[in-house]
Design a protein around this motif. Structure first.
Motif, mmCIF file in Angstrom:
data_model
loop_
_atom_site.group_PDB
_atom_site.id
_atom_site.type_symbol
_atom_site.label_atom_id
_atom_site.label_comp_id
_atom_site.label_asym_id
_atom_site.label_seq_id
_atom_site.Cartn_x
_atom_site.Cartn_y
_atom_site.Cartn_z
ATOM 1 N N VAL A 169 -33.110 -35.674 4.220
ATOM 2 C CA VAL A 169 -33.666 -34.508 4.929
ATOM 3 C C VAL A 169 -34.776 -34.456 5.896
ATOM 4 O O VAL A 169 -34.863 -33.907 7.014
ATOM 5 C CB VAL A 169 -33.560 -33.040 4.089
ATOM 6 C CG1 VAL A 169 -34.065 -31.861 4.795
ATOM 7 C CG2 VAL A 169 -32.146 -32.854 3.501
ATOM 8 N N GLU A 170 -35.832 -35.010 5.443
ATOM 9 C CA GLU A 170 -36.965 -35.030 6.101
ATOM 10 C C GLU A 170 -36.744 -35.755 7.343
ATOM 11 O O GLU A 170 -37.385 -35.497 8.499
ATOM 12 C CB GLU A 170 -37.862 -36.021 5.220
ATOM 13 C CG GLU A 170 -39.258 -36.317 5.670
ATOM 14 C CD GLU A 170 -40.352 -35.136 5.906
ATOM 15 O OE1 GLU A 170 -41.339 -35.329 6.510
ATOM 16 O OE2 GLU A 170 -39.978 -34.010 5.290
ATOM 17 N N SER A 171 -35.992 -37.031 7.420
ATOM 18 C CA SER A 171 -35.889 -37.604 8.514
ATOM 19 C C SER A 171 -35.140 -36.972 9.700
ATOM 20 O O SER A 171 -35.394 -37.107 10.817
ATOM 21 C CB SER A 171 -34.971 -38.772 8.281
ATOM 22 O OG SER A 171 -35.557 -39.838 7.296
ATOM 23 N N LEU A 230 -28.323 -28.932 7.053
ATOM 24 C CA LEU A 230 -28.825 -27.784 6.718
ATOM 25 C C LEU A 230 -28.011 -27.402 5.522
ATOM 26 O O LEU A 230 -28.937 -26.885 4.674
ATOM 27 C CB LEU A 230 -28.777 -26.900 7.711
ATOM 28 C CG LEU A 230 -29.532 -27.050 8.860
ATOM 29 C CD1 LEU A 230 -28.920 -26.013 10.270
ATOM 30 C CD2 LEU A 230 -30.810 -26.976 8.922
ATOM 31 N N GLN A 231 -26.923 -27.701 5.221
ATOM 32 C CA GLN A 231 -26.104 -27.401 3.808
ATOM 33 C C GLN A 231 -26.905 -28.068 2.695
ATOM 34 O O GLN A 231 -27.081 -27.641 1.517
ATOM 35 C CB GLN A 231 -24.814 -27.638 4.119
ATOM 36 C CG GLN A 231 -23.861 -27.211 2.526
ATOM 37 C CD GLN A 231 -22.620 -27.579 2.876
ATOM 38 O OE1 GLN A 231 -21.863 -27.613 3.838
ATOM 39 N NE2 GLN A 231 -21.867 -27.742 1.785
ATOM 40 N N LEU A 232 -27.276 -29.406 2.864
ATOM 41 C CA LEU A 232 -27.935 -30.120 1.880
ATOM 42 C C LEU A 232 -29.170 -29.496 1.636
ATOM 43 O O LEU A 232 -29.588 -29.499 0.617
ATOM 44 C CB LEU A 232 -27.978 -31.742 2.646
ATOM 45 C CG LEU A 232 -28.323 -32.833 1.669
ATOM 46 C CD1 LEU A 232 -27.040 -32.920 0.471
ATOM 47 C CD2 LEU A 232 -28.212 -33.997 2.188
ATOM 48 N N THR A 233 -29.882 -29.146 2.795
ATOM 49 C CA THR A 233 -31.320 -28.752 2.490
ATOM 50 C C THR A 233 -31.141 -27.540 1.514
ATOM 51 O O THR A 233 -32.044 -27.250 0.956
ATOM 52 C CB THR A 233 -31.944 -28.227 3.851
ATOM 53 O OG1 THR A 233 -31.932 -29.592 4.648
ATOM 54 C CG2 THR A 233 -33.325 -27.829 3.784
ATOM 55 N N SER A 234 -30.425 -26.507 1.870
ATOM 56 C CA SER A 234 -29.994 -25.385 1.118
ATOM 57 C C SER A 234 -29.915 -25.524 -0.386
ATOM 58 O O SER A 234 -30.393 -24.968 -1.264
ATOM 59 C CB SER A 234 -29.101 -24.391 1.838
ATOM 60 O OG SER A 234 -28.718 -23.568 1.109
ATOM 61 N N GLU A 235 -28.998 -26.691 -0.445
ATOM 62 C CA GLU A 235 -28.443 -27.020 -2.134
ATOM 63 C C GLU A 235 -29.760 -27.574 -2.446
ATOM 64 O O GLU A 235 -29.919 -27.235 -3.844
ATOM 65 C CB GLU A 235 -27.394 -28.019 -1.794
ATOM 66 C CG GLU A 235 -25.993 -27.530 -1.509
ATOM 67 C CD GLU A 235 -25.164 -28.836 -1.351
ATOM 68 O OE1 GLU A 235 -23.890 -28.372 -0.800
ATOM 69 O OE2 GLU A 235 -25.496 -29.813 -1.373
ATOM 70 N N ARG A 236 -30.362 -28.160 -1.888
ATOM 71 C CA ARG A 236 -31.825 -28.738 -2.613
ATOM 72 C C ARG A 236 -32.778 -27.559 -3.047
ATOM 73 O O ARG A 236 -33.196 -27.741 -3.833
ATOM 74 C CB ARG A 236 -32.486 -29.786 -1.705
ATOM 75 C CG ARG A 236 -31.770 -31.119 -1.267
ATOM 76 C CD ARG A 236 -31.723 -32.129 -2.647
ATOM 77 N NE ARG A 236 -30.870 -31.568 -3.574
ATOM 78 C CZ ARG A 236 -30.814 -31.712 -4.859
ATOM 79 N NH1 ARG A 236 -31.927 -32.146 -5.425
ATOM 80 N NH2 ARG A 236 -29.821 -31.539 -5.667
ATOM 81 N N VAL A 243 -32.158 -24.578 -3.442
ATOM 82 C CA VAL A 243 -31.621 -23.606 -4.604
ATOM 83 C C VAL A 243 -31.831 -24.539 -6.121
ATOM 84 O O VAL A 243 -32.262 -24.012 -6.882
ATOM 85 C CB VAL A 243 -30.082 -23.375 -4.454
ATOM 86 C CG1 VAL A 243 -29.492 -22.736 -5.636
ATOM 87 C CG2 VAL A 243 -29.866 -22.482 -3.308
ATOM 88 N N ALA A 244 -31.242 -25.719 -6.027
ATOM 89 C CA ALA A 244 -31.616 -26.657 -7.183
ATOM 90 C C ALA A 244 -33.145 -26.620 -7.808
ATOM 91 O O ALA A 244 -33.388 -26.714 -8.852
ATOM 92 C CB ALA A 244 -31.017 -28.078 -6.971
ATOM 93 N N ASP A 245 -33.858 -26.787 -6.722
ATOM 94 C CA ASP A 245 -35.289 -26.828 -6.879
ATOM 95 C C ASP A 245 -35.706 -25.469 -7.484
ATOM 96 O O ASP A 245 -36.766 -25.501 -8.480
ATOM 97 C CB ASP A 245 -36.400 -27.318 -5.775
ATOM 98 C CG ASP A 245 -37.477 -27.299 -5.990
ATOM 99 O OD1 ASP A 245 -38.119 -28.051 -7.027
ATOM 100 O OD2 ASP A 245 -38.379 -26.598 -5.475
ATOM 101 N N ALA A 246 -35.344 -24.328 -7.016
ATOM 102 C CA ALA A 246 -35.764 -23.070 -7.626
ATOM 103 C C ALA A 246 -35.233 -23.014 -8.937
ATOM 104 O O ALA A 246 -36.024 -22.166 -9.830
ATOM 105 C CB ALA A 246 -35.251 -21.970 -6.402
ATOM 106 N N ARG A 247 -34.046 -23.447 -9.214
ATOM 107 C CA ARG A 247 -33.502 -23.158 -10.701
ATOM 108 C C ARG A 247 -34.401 -23.926 -11.676
ATOM 109 O O ARG A 247 -34.579 -23.509 -12.808
ATOM 110 C CB ARG A 247 -31.859 -23.530 -10.441
ATOM 111 C CG ARG A 247 -31.118 -22.768 -9.970
ATOM 112 C CD ARG A 247 -29.699 -23.310 -10.132
ATOM 113 N NE ARG A 247 -28.761 -22.269 -9.296
ATOM 114 C CZ ARG A 247 -27.505 -22.813 -9.086
ATOM 115 N NH1 ARG A 247 -26.754 -23.899 -9.471
ATOM 116 N NH2 ARG A 247 -26.677 -21.792 -8.384
ATOM 117 N N ASP A 248 -34.850 -25.139 -11.116
ATOM 118 C CA ASP A 248 -35.555 -26.000 -12.265
ATOM 119 C C ASP A 248 -37.187 -25.477 -12.431
ATOM 120 O O ASP A 248 -37.680 -25.944 -13.327
ATOM 121 C CB ASP A 248 -35.451 -27.561 -11.579
ATOM 122 C CG ASP A 248 -36.242 -28.602 -12.711
ATOM 123 O OD1 ASP A 248 -35.677 -28.406 -13.950
ATOM 124 O OD2 ASP A 248 -36.843 -29.235 -12.322
#
Length: 568
Positions: free
Chosen positions: A305-307, A335-341, A343-348
């Motif tokens: 995503v950073e790239s 952008l979909q991948l960014t959103s999933e990341r 959400v996963a980060d917020a959950r953890d």
């Protein structure tokens, strides 16, 4: 490390007194005699001062071809340590079909100017950044940005000085394309006859594409630099969804991309076909190649995503595997991948302290491989329930936040990973030897004890505690809050240790730490490997800040310092 693809070999610098021309000729002869696969490249470190003569690049290219090496497979590594590098020099070498690597990137002079004003082929990261990176979160943050910066401009990154598998794994996760070092193979790794020139392997990453990346990645037929402009226009007229097409060389390595917007004159004009056939234009695919964001498909999702995010005016993301084109990802999918990341980060993350939780801990332990010392620490508060009952949950939250602040400061100072398991349980891992980690832990416990005392009334501070009811309804004296710690040191030279066994050992040692006068309990690796631990791998399952479940594997392991060979 997986099956590693040989991307190239690096020539060692010439011996004192050996002319550069003779040394380069020997390196090329030995490289060609080895009979390596087509597309394998020879990396030669060269002092930029030897290129002051404007005729040298052409002579070097002719020398390579004369001795059987395509000029495009000769990579000159230029360092800005002795002399400032200039974009004009990089352009001059590119005009002779010579590849350029910015060596010691991050430590030389003029490298950023060359990256922005020219199109180098590689960034070679200095060992100052890569050695010991598995246990240094500050270095991880710097390297992740350097790699992402290069990928945003379509420039792959090479790590040098890789000596441990833990460092190799970390660099691979950060998105580094290739690696070189003692772990990969030293000077004797080059096949063929002995000689005055020694060459060392530069290898690929040796990892599989994660399933989620494979799901979002689309296959695409690339262009070749030899394709005609008619072929390119025809491909776009067939309907290219991404607005660009990657261009690769004979070995499948990405050279850049051709963008649809650069061909609009031909695509949408009534005279487009005539313009293409006009010999006076003399346009070729090579004239239209521009940098595009490129990322390794096997890297961590954050690195991919950073790239894309730092690339100027990105139209999509080109993905490679072992340096060769693997596919592309649309802007929508990135952008979909960014959103999933997110959400996963917020959950953890813990909602009170915003520190990563159980999933990140397991991930961290799984990738903290051998080769780097680590000390793993579990913290738990003593007398916290009684304090909560007497002073209220709001004041208890402030105590937890104070400890989180102390722990974060230790993480910043020592490049450690810190986490909030839940309630009053915390986790930390510092890349330190046992004695140093012991000292850091003692200072941390002392700093927290001083802060915790401020939350008591003056009477309770003077008395050293207060009387209250325990969980069984009995009146007794409760001392002031303190944190207890269980320490497990993992030396650099050690066998692989199951993360679940580490978790179980730390949880089992909590009672001993609370019973200790100093609030410390140490577990030896020998005891852990000898089976002196409880079965199971879960923290206690109570706590007002949320359930303390066992570690759950997740794709991401957030570090304290967020991230973002010549082995693929």
């Amino acid at each position: 490390m997986g099956t590693l693809a040989v991307h190239g070999f690096a020539a060692r610098p010439p011996a004192p007194g050996l002319p550069v021309g003779a040394w380069l000729q020997q390196a090329i002869d030995r490289f060609v005699a080895a009979g390596l696969a087509p597309g394998t490249r020879l990396f030669c470190p060269l002092d930029p001062r030897s290129l002051d003569d404007a005729t040298v690049p052409a002579r070097l290219a002719a020398l390579a071809v004369r001795h059987g090496l395509p000029a495009g497979d000769l990579v000159l590594e230029l360092s800005g340590a002795q002399q400032k590098l200039s974009p004009a020099l990089v352009h001059r070498l590119a005009e002779c079909n010579l590849r350029v690597a910015l060596a010691g990137f991050g430590c030389g002079c003029g490298e950023m100017e060359c990256l922005s004003g020219a199109s180098p082929d590689y960034l070679t990261l200095d060992p100052h950044f890569t050695t010991g990176i598995a246990g240094n979160t500050r270095a991880q943050a710097v390297v992740a940005k350097l790699i992402g910066l290069g990928h945003a401009l379509g420039v792959p990154a090479i790590a040098t000085g890789v000596t441990t598998e833990a460092d190799f794994r970390m660099l691979r996760e950060l998105g580094c394309n290739m690696a070189e070092g003692d772990l990969i193979g030293g000077a004797a790794a080059m096949p063929g006859a002995t000689g005055s020139v020694t060459l060392a392997k530069r290898l690929g990453r040796g990892a599989a594409i994660p399933p989620r990346i494979a799901d979002l990645m689309m296959a695409v037929e690339p262009l070749s630099a030899h394709d005609t402009l008619t072929d390119v226009v025809g491909r776009f007229r067939q309907g290219v969804q991404l607005g660009l097409l990657p261009v690769v060389d004979e070995a499948g390595r990405v050279l850049g991309a051709v963008f649809e917007r650069d061909l609009r004159t031909y695509l949408f004009s009534d005279f487009g076909a005539a313009l293409i056939e006009n010999r006076g234009l003399r346009r070729s695919v090579a004239d239209l190649i521009r940098p595009c964001p490129v990322a390794e498909a096997t890297a961590a999702i954050e690195a991919i995503v950073e790239s894309y995010m730092v690339a100027p005016d990105a139209r999509g993301l080109v993905l490679t595997q072992d340096g060769r084109l693997a596919g592309m990802m649309s802007s929508h999918n990135v952008l979909q991948l960014t959103s999933e990341r997110a959400v996963a980060d917020a959950r953890d993350r813990n909602p009170l302290t915003a520190l990563p939780g159980n999933a990140s801990i397991r991930r961290y332990l799984s990738r903290s491989g051998v080769g780097t010392p680590h000390t793993v620490i579990f913290f738990d508060f003593d007398n916290f329930k009684a304090f909560n009952d007497a002073y209220g949950f709001a004041e208890g939250d402030r105590v937890i936040l104070h400890f989180a602040d102390v722990l974060k400061a230790a993480g910043r100072d020592h490049g450690g990973f810190v986490s909030h398991v839940g309630g009053d349980d915390f986790f930390a891992c510092f890349p330190l030897e046992e004695a140093a980690a012991d000292l850091v832990t003692r200072r941390l416990l002392h700093a927290f004890r001083l802060r915790a005392e401020a939350h008591y009334s003056p009477e309770h501070r003077i008395a050293g505690g207060f009387r209250g009811k325990d969980r069984y309804g009995e009146q007794r004296f409760f001392p002031l809050i303190r944190a207890a710690a269980v320490l497990l040191h993992l030396p650099a030279e050690r066998p692989e240790v199951d993360p679940d066994a580490i978790v179980a050992a730390l949880a089992h040692g909590k009672s001993a730490a609370k019973a200790s006068v100093e609030g410390l309990h140490r577990i030896s690796l020998e005891m852990l490997l000898g089976g002196q631990r409880t079965q199971g791998a879960e923290w206690p399952t109570t706590g007002r800040q949320g359930p303390r479940s066992g570690f759950v594997a997740e794709p991401r392991a957030p570090y304290f310092a967020p991230a973002a060979a010549r082995a693929h």
